[in-house]
Design a protein around this motif. Structure first.
Motif, PDB file in Angstrom:
ATOM      1  N   ALA A  29       0.955  -1.168  -0.021  1.00  0.00           N
ATOM      2  CA  ALA A  29       0.067   0.139   0.029  1.00  0.00           C
ATOM      3  C   ALA A  29       0.936   1.460  -0.052  1.00  0.00           C
ATOM      4  O   ALA A  29       0.187   2.293  -0.466  1.00  0.00           O
ATOM      5  CB  ALA A  29      -0.871  -0.077   1.230  1.00  0.00           C
TER       6      ALA A  29
ATOM      7  N   GLY B  17       3.567   1.824  -1.811  1.00  0.00           N
ATOM      8  CA  GLY B  17       4.233   2.032  -2.992  1.00  0.00           C
ATOM      9  C   GLY B  17       3.317   2.917  -3.946  1.00  0.00           C
ATOM     10  O   GLY B  17       2.442   3.316  -3.622  1.00  0.00           O
TER      11      GLY B  17
ATOM     12  N   ASP C  25       7.770   0.843   5.605  1.00  0.00           N
ATOM     13  CA  ASP C  25       7.634   2.416   5.802  1.00  0.00           C
ATOM     14  C   ASP C  25       6.442   2.680   6.658  1.00  0.00           C
ATOM     15  O   ASP C  25       5.243   2.872   6.063  1.00  0.00           O
ATOM     16  CB  ASP C  25       7.390   2.701   4.323  1.00  0.00           C
ATOM     17  CG  ASP C  25       7.102   4.204   4.060  1.00  0.00           C
ATOM     18  OD1 ASP C  25       7.019   4.814   5.225  1.00  0.00           O
ATOM     19  OD2 ASP C  25       7.223   4.992   3.124  1.00  0.00           O
TER      20      ASP C  25
ATOM     21  N   LEU D  19       1.721 -11.310   6.860  1.00  0.00           N
ATOM     22  CA  LEU D  19       1.480 -10.749   5.505  1.00  0.00           C
ATOM     23  C   LEU D  19       0.504 -11.868   4.693  1.00  0.00           C
ATOM     24  O   LEU D  19      -0.597 -11.318   4.156  1.00  0.00           O
ATOM     25  CB  LEU D  19       2.668 -10.726   4.794  1.00  0.00           C
ATOM     26  CG  LEU D  19       2.758  -9.781   3.473  1.00  0.00           C
ATOM     27  CD1 LEU D  19       2.239  -8.461   3.716  1.00  0.00           C
ATOM     28  CD2 LEU D  19       4.048  -9.781   2.853  1.00  0.00           C
TER      29      LEU D  19
ATOM     30  N   ILE E 242       2.882  -5.496  -4.035  1.00  0.00           N
ATOM     31  CA  ILE E 242       4.486  -5.531  -3.743  1.00  0.00           C
ATOM     32  C   ILE E 242       5.157  -5.637  -4.766  1.00  0.00           C
ATOM     33  O   ILE E 242       4.926  -6.214  -5.946  1.00  0.00           O
ATOM     34  CB  ILE E 242       4.341  -6.747  -2.890  1.00  0.00           C
ATOM     35  CG1 ILE E 242       3.293  -6.561  -1.473  1.00  0.00           C
ATOM     36  CG2 ILE E 242       5.986  -6.887  -2.359  1.00  0.00           C
ATOM     37  CD1 ILE E 242       3.505  -7.995  -0.587  1.00  0.00           C
ATOM     38  N   VAL E 243       6.487  -5.088  -4.474  1.00  0.00           N
ATOM     39  CA  VAL E 243       7.350  -5.232  -6.019  1.00  0.00           C
ATOM     40  C   VAL E 243       8.316  -6.246  -5.733  1.00  0.00           C
ATOM     41  O   VAL E 243       8.697  -6.637  -4.501  1.00  0.00           O
ATOM     42  CB  VAL E 243       8.255  -3.807  -6.006  1.00  0.00           C
ATOM     43  CG1 VAL E 243       9.126  -3.639  -4.593  1.00  0.00           C
ATOM     44  CG2 VAL E 243       9.188  -3.800  -7.058  1.00  0.00           C
ATOM     45  N   GLY E 244       8.702  -7.095  -6.592  1.00  0.00           N
ATOM     46  CA  GLY E 244       9.466  -8.212  -6.624  1.00  0.00           C
ATOM     47  C   GLY E 244       9.017  -9.463  -6.206  1.00  0.00           C
ATOM     48  O   GLY E 244       7.635  -9.621  -5.733  1.00  0.00           O
TER      49      GLY E 244
ATOM     50  N   ASN F 115       1.858  -7.078  -9.084  1.00  0.00           N
ATOM     51  CA  ASN F 115       3.243  -7.575  -9.176  1.00  0.00           C
ATOM     52  C   ASN F 115       3.464  -8.516 -10.061  1.00  0.00           C
ATOM     53  O   ASN F 115       3.478  -9.929  -9.888  1.00  0.00           O
ATOM     54  CB  ASN F 115       2.945  -8.218  -7.466  1.00  0.00           C
ATOM     55  CG  ASN F 115       4.197  -8.976  -7.027  1.00  0.00           C
ATOM     56  OD1 ASN F 115       4.180  -9.855  -6.287  1.00  0.00           O
ATOM     57  ND2 ASN F 115       5.516  -8.359  -7.350  1.00  0.00           N
TER      58      ASN F 115
ATOM     59  N   SER G 246       5.345   7.395 -13.832  1.00  0.00           N
ATOM     60  CA  SER G 246       5.933   7.934 -12.760  1.00  0.00           C
ATOM     61  C   SER G 246       5.588   6.649 -11.701  1.00  0.00           C
ATOM     62  O   SER G 246       4.541   6.242 -11.542  1.00  0.00           O
ATOM     63  CB  SER G 246       5.282   9.059 -11.944  1.00  0.00           C
ATOM     64  OG  SER G 246       5.594   9.049 -10.520  1.00  0.00           O
TER      65      SER G 246
ATOM     66  N   GLY H 213       7.329   3.106  -9.326  1.00  0.00           N
ATOM     67  CA  GLY H 213       8.645   2.646  -8.206  1.00  0.00           C
ATOM     68  C   GLY H 213       9.939   2.563  -8.913  1.00  0.00           C
ATOM     69  O   GLY H 213      10.316   2.504  -9.972  1.00  0.00           O
TER      70      GLY H 213
ATOM     71  N   MET I 266      -2.147   5.428 -14.042  1.00  0.00           N
ATOM     72  CA  MET I 266      -2.580   4.008 -13.611  1.00  0.00           C
ATOM     73  C   MET I 266      -3.685   3.816 -12.880  1.00  0.00           C
ATOM     74  O   MET I 266      -4.166   2.722 -12.632  1.00  0.00           O
ATOM     75  CB  MET I 266      -1.374   3.604 -12.464  1.00  0.00           C
ATOM     76  CG  MET I 266       0.064   3.015 -13.179  1.00  0.00           C
ATOM     77  SD  MET I 266      -0.180   1.632 -14.357  1.00  0.00           S
ATOM     78  CE  MET I 266      -0.663   0.446 -13.430  1.00  0.00           C
TER      79      MET I 266
END
Ligand code: NDP
Length: 387
Positions: A11, A13, A40, A85, A100-102, A123, A202, A204, A265
């Motif tokens: 949330a 990102g 974060d 999570l 989530i990234v990655g 993701n 724009s 991450g 987005m």
């Protein structure tokens, strides 16, 4: 649109922020079950309070106390750790946004899929690493996968899901990134700041670098291969610098259907949040006269070798895409940390896919194991190139 409950993984990102922007505009329509982040805490706590989330989760357990303090007196529950999570992802919600990234996003996204959720999937690394595992789990649980990625969302909107045999080609558009017209010497000297300065979107840091190497487009081909029933040979990339046409689907009669829109987005995210309905979004409307011209060009495989590496991994199948992805995550992180040059990214990926043998994968554990092996090999390759 009817009222809904939602959970947002990632949330804090870029995709998470766009999702929360849409939710915040119509607060009475949304019940926010859970928001998650890695660590974060400040941003997560502000967001959780703003949308009156029931639960906030940090993946990094060392951030738990800070989160608990930040949420004290609000009634919002705090939790931490990888299991928490996955529990949040698995808990009932009408739609789970996987942002989530990655590859870190794989276990919670899979948990939501196994629960049979409607998953708005941003993701892409989850599908790249474990596309077969995720789509098989979705078929078993009845989960619905809705693509957030603007290209896949465009394809989803114009794809004849009832008659996939009528589709002859999917053409995925690419902006070309910040180095579309750069010389090899300029790319060799590129800094993280230059690589992250995307001309249109724009986003991450990681996906911005992926866009600059065109690895992002390669990952998107693999993603499309899992989301839509088409063979690798039916998937192509075309560079379209204006990013107005978000992808094309070609049919047996020669018709090409496309979805167009301004690069925001919130349009594809809103599509997924409201599906199968539609919701209003504040995205700027497309002014075709002002856009004036739409241009298209073939990708330059010589300057952007990452694209070819990804295509080869897609064709090889099995664990090859997971190896490619792990190496790319290691190399991009090293580039962002200033440890290696821009052109080293694709070189490290090439070294890693050559060194780690691909094999069939059928479970999350196998994907996690091969991901770990590839990360170790990529870390060694990175160390050799460190400047
Ligand atoms: P960001 O880097 O902006 O945000 C990543 C999010 O993931 C943050 O909430 C971050 O938490 C969280 N996170 C990072 N590492 C972990 C971890 N180990 N465990 C749990 N959570 C973690 O990424 P983006 O929003 O740009 O991209 C998210 C995904 O969406 C990517 O897969 C990307 O490819 C895809 N995507 C993004 C688009 C965009 O416009 N940004 C467009 C299309 C697809 P924290 O803030 O605490 O670090």
């Amino acid at each position: 649109m009817t009222s809904r409950s939602v959970t947002v993984l990632g949330a804090t990102g870029s995709v998470g922020a766009s999702t929360l922007d849409l939710i915040g505009r119509e607060p009475d329509r949304w019940r926010v079950e859970a928001l998650t982040a890695n660590c974060d805490v400040d941003r997560l706590a502000v967001a959780a309070k703003a949308v009156r989330a029931k639960l906030a989760v940090v993946a990094d357990e060392s951030c738990y106390n800070a989160l608990k303090d930040a949420l004290a007196g609000t009634g919002i529950k705090a939790a931490a750790g990888k299991q928490a999570l996955c529990d949040a992802a698995r808990a009932p919600a009408d739609v789970v946004v996987a942002a989530i990234v990655g590859a870190a996003g794989l276990p919670p996204t899979l948990a939501a899929v196994e629960r049979g959720a409607t998953v708005a999937i941003a993701n892409k690394e989850t599908l790249v690493c474990a596309g077969d595992v995720v789509t098989r789990a979705a078929a078993q649980s009845g989960a619905t996968l809705l693509p957030v990625d603007s290209e896949h969302n465009a394809i989803f909107q114009v794809f004849d899901h009832a008659h996939p045999e009528r589709v002859t080609r999917i053409i995925v558009t690419a902006s070309g990134g910040p180095f579309r017209t750069a010389s090899e010497a300029e790319m060799r000297a590129a800094t993280p700041a230059q690589a992250c300065k995307h001309p249109v979107w724009s986003m991450g840091a990681k996906i911005s670098v992926d866009s600059a190497t065109l690895m992002n487009k390669g990952l998107e081909l693999i993603e499309a291969h899992h989301l839509f029933p088409v063979a690798p040979e039916q998937l192509e990339v075309i560079v379209h610098p204006q990013s107005v046409v978000h992808s094309f689907v070609e049919y047996i009669d020669g018709s090409m259907l496309a979805q167009l829109g301004t690069p925001d987005m919130r349009t594809p995210i809103g599509y997924c949040l409201a599906w199968p309905e539609r919701m209003a979004t504040p995205s700027a409307r497309l002014d075709l006269a002002a856009t004036a011209s739409l241009t298209f060009e073939a990708p330059d495989h010589a300057r952007f070798p990452a694209l070819g590496l990804a295509v080869a991994a897609m064709k090889a199948g099995g664990s090859a895409p997971a190896i490619l992805n792990a190496a790319n995550e290691i190399a991009v992180a090293a580039f962002l940390a200033g440890e290696i040059g821009f052109l080293d990214i694709a070189a490290i990926v090439a070294d890693t896919v050559a060194a780690v043998a691909a094999a069939p994968v059928s479970s999350l554990d196998e994907v996690v194991a091969i991901d770990g092996t590839a990360r170790r090999v990529a870390a060694d390759a990175t160390a050799r190139r460190r400047s």
